[in-house]
Scaffold this active site. Structure first.
Site, mmCIF file in Angstrom:
data_model
loop_
_atom_site.group_PDB
_atom_site.id
_atom_site.type_symbol
_atom_site.label_atom_id
_atom_site.label_comp_id
_atom_site.label_asym_id
_atom_site.label_seq_id
_atom_site.Cartn_x
_atom_site.Cartn_y
_atom_site.Cartn_z
ATOM 1 N N HIS A 120 0.805 -1.220 0.000
ATOM 2 C CA HIS A 120 0.000 0.000 0.000
ATOM 3 C C HIS A 120 0.841 1.276 0.000
ATOM 4 O O HIS A 120 0.328 2.379 -0.160
ATOM 5 C CB HIS A 120 -1.018 -0.007 1.152
ATOM 6 C CG HIS A 120 -0.468 0.361 2.488
ATOM 7 N ND1 HIS A 120 -0.148 -0.557 3.454
ATOM 8 C CD2 HIS A 120 -0.186 1.570 3.037
ATOM 9 C CE1 HIS A 120 0.301 0.063 4.525
ATOM 10 N NE2 HIS A 120 0.292 1.355 4.300
ATOM 11 N N SER A 170 4.448 1.736 8.289
ATOM 12 C CA SER A 170 3.973 0.664 7.406
ATOM 13 C C SER A 170 5.141 0.063 6.642
ATOM 14 O O SER A 170 6.044 0.786 6.211
ATOM 15 C CB SER A 170 2.990 1.212 6.374
ATOM 16 O OG SER A 170 1.792 1.547 6.986
ATOM 17 N N ASP A 174 -0.768 -7.368 1.492
ATOM 18 C CA ASP A 174 -0.154 -6.036 1.459
ATOM 19 C C ASP A 174 1.367 -6.165 1.526
ATOM 20 O O ASP A 174 1.997 -5.829 2.527
ATOM 21 C CB ASP A 174 -0.690 -5.227 2.651
ATOM 22 C CG ASP A 174 -0.221 -3.786 2.640
ATOM 23 O OD1 ASP A 174 0.323 -3.351 1.605
ATOM 24 O OD2 ASP A 174 -0.420 -3.107 3.668
#
Ligand SMILES: *[C@@H]1O[C@H](CO)[C@@H](O)[C@H](O)[C@H]1NC(C)=O
Ligand SMILES: *[C@@H]1O[C@H](CO)[C@@H](O)[C@H](O)[C@H]1NC(C)=O
Ligand SMILES: *[C@@H]1O[C@H](CO)[C@@H](O)[C@H](O)[C@H]1NC(C)=O
Ligand SMILES: *[C@@H]1O[C@H](CO)[C@@H](O)[C@H](O)[C@H]1NC(C)=O
Ligand SMILES: *[C@@H]1O[C@H](CO)[C@@H](O)[C@H](O)[C@H]1NC(C)=O
Length: 743
Positions: free
Chosen positions: A509, A671, A556
């Protein structure tokens, strides 16, 4: 135990009458106090106890660092009033062809003095132009020289506090060095200008009694040497034009002898044990398996690990070795019989020589730690000569690299002149070091693995360091990569992890705007050129929009392929990932993939991820099995009407909350970062940070943010995306080296 002066006066009145009718008295503490400092006793006022002085930083005990309580209840050496003196660095005004400033009165330079070097015209300064007197009694940096092009070898300089004879630097020329009175010369007394334009031996320096080697200095020299010894076992390496004769299956015998005589206190003893365990473990991290003999000695010898057990049918394991250590008790003994140590080593070598026909290929390293000169058993010099002749087999020149003897003088009352001649090093290098205390030993050994040459070993990192120095800190987490994606002026920041010299693992992402205007910056501190980005083919953030899941993060995961392999250094190395051969090697197991998963992912296991800027460690605990549903159901806060397992698929690991453990939560910008575990000095990534249920306000300060009751983080479980990882990282016949995956 530390004593105040009043207390010591009281103790000095004690004189006990015990043990039948024997009169037993103690060394008196009267007059033993030190002006400006304190002292510690290793064993009260009993015979054999050491009294050690401690002074504040920048000061040292004068005239003696320590005293020993003798049989006749007198302190030795003969005692005079003690005080803490300022640490002095050797006189630096010995520079040739230049001058230093400022010139101090009587040419005395104390702790924190700063000096500047200037060369006369026609000479250029080689080395630092500014130096500071350090607390260990040395000048910072190397020895500067005012150089003038002449001679085949560079000007070898003059050590502060010393002098040099010999001013011609052509091939074959020799120069000799001397130190002033009351100083001892460390390094080579004589150096010869060699054919290759280098001086033989090592740079000399002059030490006062209070001068010490710092751990990094020792590790630089010692670490470098032992690293060569170890890596010569791994690869067929050529060093200084000499091909090291050891082969991949060559044998390395390491003898470690530690002085545990009465002058070593319990704390020292424990420190020595920790340091030796660390050294053995570190060496194992190189995936090299030497044979060890560990000896504790005083006047008697105790063999803690017998090298002959390695030549028997059952090779001891690392665990056996360390267990032996845990169970080793200290027993007080008088005297320091270094000769007996070398004799035992000589005998063991003799036995090995008879048993093993490949003895001539063996390499031997002897490491001796002592805090005193030998005082029983005679001088070991002859025994050392006999060891040399056994190993050299009549070819001292050709076979030098088969034997290294290191001596570490520890702390107080070292007898340098006795110990120095016992060392044996390749090419005339000195293998004698002076350490301040055994507590410094562990740090010294720790430094040894952090060498760039142990390439390709995943998950190696430094396990300590200055946490306030970002450069140093990076060595703890050398796999960390920073990723910035900019699209139309809007930037998105992520973390990633180096998983091989060519690939960075991160979250898919991070690349949500995959249009051609996006720019991608990948950096480890140095910018890395990107070849391409591989996104997991099943990643589709809008896949479940119709079911009411606005953003769906399954799969992801992405791999950034770099244009070329990054240079592996102490600050940039890959992390281990699941189900590879290398990870098995790191775990020292021959697991299958499932077994690795069972081993690494257990309910309530602690895992760690990092903050985005300062790389602070955040701990959280895995919620698996019965704990899992409670954890993931918090994702329903997003939309109460859907099935939570549709949003949080089995591919996610869940952490967060405050039940049982108070977890830390991941923040924006983190992330793609590794979720990892450490196992015996190696780091293994088990997941990567993907998404969470809450944005916590404190996150903006890069802090360790505690979870609240319903904050949760979801991490992509790497065991669930192995086909993707394998399809790229494990692909053969590519321009990059592939990782070997296990089934
Ligand atoms: C003296 O010894 C005690 C305990 O053995 C230790 O805690 C203390 O740090 C020592 N003092 C110094 C100055 O080393
Ligand atoms: C090892 O070194 C020797 C001598 O330098 C050389 O002949 C040999 O090819 C090398 N072996 C390997 C595997 O590199
Ligand atoms: C390594 O060991 C094997 C058997 O243990 C032996 O056959 C081989 O010759 C050895 N190789 C070298 C280079 O010594
Ligand atoms: C993602 O999923 C949606 C909904 O199922 C679908 O319409 C779309 O084509 C998918 N996108 C990709 C790139 O597969
Ligand atoms: C929750 O999901 C349902 C479909 O399951 C959808 O109709 C609804 O709009 C969703 N609510 C929100 C707030 O997204």
């Amino acid at each position: 135990m530390a004593f105040s002066i009043q207390w010591s006066c009281f103790l000095s009145l004690l004189c006990l009458l015990i043990q039948g009718d024997a009169v037993w008295c103690e060394c008196s503490l009267g007059g033993m106090e030190i002006e400006g400092g304190t002292f510690n006793l290793s064993n009260g006022q009993n015979e054999g106890s050491m009294l050690r002085y401690h002074c504040p930083k920048g000061y040292y005990p004068y005239p003696e660092l320590a005293y020993r309580c003798q049989v006749d209840n007198q302190w030795t050496p003969a005692h005079s009033r003690s005080r803490c003196k300022r640490v002095e660095c050797p006189d630096p005004t010995v520079l040739q062809n230049g001058h230093i400033s400022p010139i101090h009165e009587n040419r005395k330079y104390y702790y924190e003095s700063k000096i500047t070097y200037h060369c006369y015209s026609g000479y250029t300064l080689r080395g630092p132009f500014r130096r500071t007197c350090l607390e260990n009694g040395k000048w910072s940096g190397s020895n500067p020289v005012c150089q003038h092009d002449s001679g085949d070898c560079p000007d070898p300089g003059v050590p502060p506090g010393g002098s040099r004879s010999g001013n011609s630097f052509e091939i074959g020329d020799k120069v000799t060095f001397k130190c002033r009175r009351k100083m001892i010369l460390m390094g080579s007394e004589e150096r010869e200008c060699q054919l290759n334009g280098h001086w033989s031996g090592s740079e000399p320096s002059c030490y006062y009694k209070h001068t010490y080697d710092s751990p990094w200095e020792v590790s630089e020299a010692f670490g470098g040497d032992i690293k060569n010894t170890l890596s010569s076992n791994l690869v067929n390496k050529t060093q200084q034009g000499l091909s090291i004769k050891l082969r991949r299956n060559g044998t390395l015998n390491i003898f470690i002898a530690v002085d545990v005589s009465e002058s070593i206190n319990e704390e020292d003893f424990q420190n020595a044990k920790v340091a030796i365990s660390t050294l053995i473990k570190k060496i194992e991290e190189f995936s090299v398996y030497p044979k060890y003999e560990v000896i504790f000695f005083s006047s008697k010898i105790r063999t803690v690990i017998d090298i002959q057990s390695f030549y028997g049918s059952n090779n001891p394991t690392l665990k056996d070795l360390l267990d032996e250590f845990e169970n080793t008790e200290r027993e007080d003994n008088y005297g320091t019989n270094i000769n007996a140590v070398f004799n035992q080593i000589r005998e063991k070598l003799g036995v090995i020589k008879i048993r093993d026909t490949r003895f001539s290929e063996h390499h031997h390293v002897i490491i001796l730690f002592t805090d005193g000169g030998y005082n029983t058993g005679g001088a070991p010099t002859d025994t050392v000569e006999r060891i040399k002749s056994m190993v050299y087999m009549g070819q001292p020149q050709q076979r030098q690299e088969h034997l290294d003897i290191y001596v570490f003088g520890i702390g107080t009352s070292v007898y340098d002149d006795n110990l120095k001649p016992l060392t044996v090093g390749t090419g005339g290098k000195s293998h004698y070091y002076r350490l301040e205390g055994l507590d410094k030993l562990q740090q010294t050994f720790d430094e040894i693995i952090d060498e760039e040459d142990v390439r390709g070993r995943c998950g190696l990192h430094r396990a300590y360091g200055d946490l306030y120095d970002s450069k140093e800190k990076r060595k703890n987490f050398p796999w960390v990569i920073y990723i910035t994606v900019t699209t139309n002026g809007e930037t998105q920041k992520c973390l990633g992890s180096l998983v091989s010299p060519r690939f960075v693992l991160t979250a898919a992402h991070c690349f949500k705007n995959k249009d051609s205007t996006a720019t991608l910056e990948v950096t480890s501190g140095h910018l890395l050129d990107v070849e391409t980005v591989h996104i997991h083919p099943q990643y589709n953030i809008t896949a479940k929009v119709n079911q009411g899941v606005k953003e769906f993060y399954d799969y992801d995961v992405a791999l950034i392929e770099l244009q070329q392999d990054v240079p592996i250094t102490i600050s940039l190395r890959p992390i281990c990932i699941p189900c590879t051969d290398e990870t098995n090697a790191a775990l020292k197991q021959t697991f299958t993939c499932n077994q690795q998963e069972d081993f690494l992912l257990q309910n309530r296991d602690k895992v760690t991820f990092l903050t985005k800027t300062d790389l602070k460690e955040k701990d959280a605990h895995l919620k698996l099995g019965d704990d899992r549903y409670n954890c993931i159901k918090q994702a329903l806060n997003i939309n109460q009407t859907i099935d939570v397992t549709q949003v949080v698929t089995d591919n996610f690991l869940c952490t967060g909350g405050r039940s049982i453990y108070l977890d830390k939560v991941a923040c924006k910008g983190e992330s793609g970062g590794a979720v990892f575990k450490n196992h015996e000095g190696r780091t293994i990534q088990v997941a990567l940070v993907s998404w969470g249920t809450k944005i916590m306000p404190k996150c903006q300060y890069d802090q360790l943010v505690n979870s609240d009751d319903d904050s949760r983080d979801f991490h992509i479980n790497l065991f669930k995306v192995l086909p993707f990882l394998k399809s790229i990282l494990g692909k053969r016949d590519e321009s990059y080296a592939h990782l070997v995956f296990i089934d």
